[in-house]
Design a protein around this motif. Structure first.
Motif, PDB file in Angstrom:
ATOM      1  N   THR A 102       0.803  -1.201  -0.107  1.00  0.00           N
ATOM      2  CA  THR A 102      -0.002   0.025   0.100  1.00  0.00           C
ATOM      3  C   THR A 102       0.876   1.386   0.090  1.00  0.00           C
ATOM      4  O   THR A 102       0.586   2.135  -0.692  1.00  0.00           O
ATOM      5  CB  THR A 102      -1.013  -0.144   1.289  1.00  0.00           C
ATOM      6  N   LEU A 103       1.838   1.318   1.019  1.00  0.00           N
ATOM      7  CA  LEU A 103       2.703   2.331   0.691  1.00  0.00           C
ATOM      8  C   LEU A 103       3.617   2.782  -0.588  1.00  0.00           C
ATOM      9  O   LEU A 103       3.734   3.795  -1.061  1.00  0.00           O
ATOM     10  CB  LEU A 103       3.890   2.371   2.060  1.00  0.00           C
ATOM     11  N   TRP A 118       1.128   4.483  -2.856  1.00  0.00           N
ATOM     12  CA  TRP A 118       1.092   5.740  -2.631  1.00  0.00           C
ATOM     13  C   TRP A 118       2.137   6.511  -3.021  1.00  0.00           C
ATOM     14  O   TRP A 118       2.155   7.796  -3.590  1.00  0.00           O
ATOM     15  CB  TRP A 118       0.610   6.145  -1.055  1.00  0.00           C
ATOM     16  N   SER A 165      -1.242  16.159  -0.350  1.00  0.00           N
ATOM     17  CA  SER A 165      -1.893  15.439   0.866  1.00  0.00           C
ATOM     18  C   SER A 165      -3.307  15.464   0.484  1.00  0.00           C
ATOM     19  O   SER A 165      -4.021  14.358   0.270  1.00  0.00           O
ATOM     20  CB  SER A 165      -1.664  16.169   2.058  1.00  0.00           C
ATOM     21  N   LEU A 215      -3.924  12.889  -2.724  1.00  0.00           N
ATOM     22  CA  LEU A 215      -3.787  11.325  -2.408  1.00  0.00           C
ATOM     23  C   LEU A 215      -4.999  10.898  -1.538  1.00  0.00           C
ATOM     24  O   LEU A 215      -5.563   9.937  -1.789  1.00  0.00           O
ATOM     25  CB  LEU A 215      -2.390  11.230  -1.928  1.00  0.00           C
ATOM     26  N   THR A 216      -5.586  11.728  -0.548  1.00  0.00           N
ATOM     27  CA  THR A 216      -6.386  11.357   0.138  1.00  0.00           C
ATOM     28  C   THR A 216      -7.899  11.314  -0.568  1.00  0.00           C
ATOM     29  O   THR A 216      -8.796  10.694  -0.266  1.00  0.00           O
ATOM     30  CB  THR A 216      -6.527  12.562   1.420  1.00  0.00           C
ATOM     31  N   ALA A 237      -6.243   7.529   0.229  1.00  0.00           N
ATOM     32  CA  ALA A 237      -5.091   7.328   1.226  1.00  0.00           C
ATOM     33  C   ALA A 237      -5.648   7.994   2.433  1.00  0.00           C
ATOM     34  O   ALA A 237      -6.040   8.902   2.527  1.00  0.00           O
ATOM     35  CB  ALA A 237      -3.936   8.111   0.508  1.00  0.00           C
ATOM     36  N   THR A 238      -5.017   7.317   3.520  1.00  0.00           N
ATOM     37  CA  THR A 238      -4.983   7.855   4.909  1.00  0.00           C
ATOM     38  C   THR A 238      -3.873   8.721   5.219  1.00  0.00           C
ATOM     39  O   THR A 238      -2.834   8.618   4.638  1.00  0.00           O
ATOM     40  CB  THR A 238      -5.565   6.817   5.985  1.00  0.00           C
ATOM     41  N   GLU A 243      -1.257   6.825   6.490  1.00  0.00           N
ATOM     42  CA  GLU A 243      -0.295   6.226   5.470  1.00  0.00           C
ATOM     43  C   GLU A 243       0.696   7.160   4.825  1.00  0.00           C
ATOM     44  O   GLU A 243       1.873   6.626   4.530  1.00  0.00           O
ATOM     45  CB  GLU A 243      -1.240   5.426   4.371  1.00  0.00           C
ATOM     46  N   LEU A 244       0.326   8.214   4.572  1.00  0.00           N
ATOM     47  CA  LEU A 244       1.053   9.191   3.948  1.00  0.00           C
ATOM     48  C   LEU A 244       2.182   9.800   4.911  1.00  0.00           C
ATOM     49  O   LEU A 244       3.447   9.879   4.406  1.00  0.00           O
ATOM     50  CB  LEU A 244       0.341  10.295   3.305  1.00  0.00           C
TER      51      LEU A 244
END
Length: 464
Positions: A30-31, A34, A84, A87-88, A92-93, A96-97
């Motif tokens: 997942t990382l 992102w 931010s 990606l959110t 994405a949370t 996670e970022l």
């Protein structure tokens, strides 16, 4: 992931993962996803109106559209939460970022912000060439720091990563001969590594804002035995070279050493390529000096050698550095080489040429060069007779014969100092309990940059 692919290709089943391992694998995937999406965002921003200043900076450095695309360069806009928010919106949370090193969590608990703002972006990739982090150069003339990397994360540790590592290894693979075939080229920053790659020297890498670590040296030696470290010739570059020398000394062994280039006039590799051309850069790299030369020069230049005490201190510093070397054979080889140099540097003043002896006896401190015969040992002279070479090589190739002839070989005075150097290297190998053969002896000689001695062995190496 590589093991999984290989298992699928040959029809094997992978061992079952524990629940904890499966969670860790999914989190890492997942990382990485992102970070890849962040890379695409930065690339897109570079090509939009907001990226005009970044484009201008890159073009001034000689990097055009093809270069941006090839190295996936990008631009981080000057907003606190631009990345931010982007990606959110895609799912994405914030946690996670932050974990991926893309956002900064302030200590006062306020809302996190983008780590990179108003910066040119250089993706840092893993061994599968996937982006796992970023390096970034500020566009603000007063911006601090000038260069900023992603924070360490489950994907990335700056002391264990080299910029362009996999691309450089791929470029090294087809180079089969010459000094540039024996290892990667290490520059001080991403821009220098890119400049060399764009000039056709694709084996360039860069550390990420820190002095070379043991892990990074190990990466270099996995690629080739003799990487070349290329430093600016200013005071900061020289200090960086010395730090690399000290870090490497305990780790060197046959097949693991370093060579160095200190560039002139405070230039960096990017300057040399743009001002003097790629061929000049290649010429400098092909004349890189071995680690032993850097060690000698550092201690020689540290203070005047005008008293017996200072001369003794010079020798003591050299021997203290030699004592850092853990490999017994290489340690003996360094001690022998440096004592030879001490002899030649401090030998008494004699006439420049003694006809009755036919030996070079130059001025104190003057280094013999090609065409001058310095006697039993010392720096390699030009071609001389090679009496005794074949017998010595046969003894090296048959260790029992070497053992039986050890005393006679030790007493032999060779007319050619490079044959003597081969004999000395063979004794270093033998006494360190390594496997005695021509390849190992040649590796010892390469560490000391005894090029002609290696050339004398090459016909015998080809016959093996």
């Amino acid at each position: 992931e590589a093991v999984e692919k290989l298992a699928r290709d040959v029809g094997l089943e992978m061992p079952t993962q524990s629940p904890g391992e499966a969670r860790e694998y999914r989190k890492r995937a997942t990382l990485i996803d992102w970070v890849e999406k962040a890379c695409l965002f930065f690339e897109d921003q570079l090509r939009k109106s907001a990226g005009s200043e970044a484009r201008e900076y890159l073009q001034k450095r000689g990097f055009g559209l093809e270069t941006w695309t090839r190295h996936r360069m990008g631009f981080a806009p000057d907003g606190w939460r631009t990345l931010s928010d982007h990606l959110t919106k895609q799912g994405a949370t914030v946690a996670e970022l932050i974990e991926a090193g893309l956002l900064v969590q302030p200590e006062d608990g306020k809302q996190p912000w983008d780590r990179f703002r108003n910066r040119v972006i250089f993706p840092i990739t893993d061994h599968s060439n996937r982006p796992i982090a970023f390096g970034a150069r500020t566009l603000d003339p007063d911006g601090k720091p000038k260069y900023l990397n992603s924070s360490d994360s489950p994907l990335f540790h700056k002391g264990r990563t080299l910029y362009r590592y996999m691309d450089a290894r791929e470029a090294l693979a087809p180079i089969k001969e010459g000094p540039l075939s024996r290892g990667l080229i290490v520059t001080e920053g991403y821009v220098d590594a890119i400049a060399l790659a764009e000039a056709g020297i694709g084996t360039a890498v860069a550390p990420l804002g820190t002095a070379l670590t043991e892990e990074q040296l190990d990466l270099l030696w996995r690629a080739g035995p003799e990487p070349i470290l290329c430093f600016d010739g200013d005071a900061a570059g020289i200090r960086a070279a010395w730090r690399a020398c000290d870090r490497a000394l305990p780790l060197i062994e046959p097949g693991k050493t370093l060579f160095f280039v200190l560039l002139p006039d405070g230039m960096d590799p990017d300057d040399v390529v743009r001002v003097r051309g790629p061929q000049m850069m290649r010429d400098m790299l092909t004349t890189a000096r071995p680690l032993v030369d850097l060690l000698w020069a550092r201690e020689l230049e540290s203070e005047p050698l005008d008293t017996p005490e200072r001369k003794a201190g010079f020798e003591a510093r050299l021997m203290a550095a030699v004592n850092l070397i853990k490999h017994p054979g290489v340690k003996k080889a360094y001690e022998r080489e440096l004592k030879d140099r001490l002899y030649w540097h401090f030998r008494p003043v004699k006439p420049a040429f003694a006809p009755s002896q036919g030996k070079w006896q130059g001025k104190p401190g003057e280094v013999p060069h090609k065409g001058q015969n310095p006697g039993k040992r010392g720096f390699s002279p030009g071609p001389t007779g090679i009496s005794g070479l074949a017998l010595l090589v046969r003894a090296i190739m048959v260790p029992d014969r070497f053992e039986a002839a050890r005393e006679a070989l030790a007493k032999t005075e060779y007319g050619d100092p490079d044959v003597g150097a081969i004999r000395d290297a063979a004794f270093d190998v033998y006494e360190s309990a390594e496997k005695l053969d021509l390849d190992t002896v040649a590796a010892h000689l390469r560490i000391l940059d005894r090029k002609r001695a290696v050339e004398l062995l090459e016909p015998f190496l080809r016959r093996q």
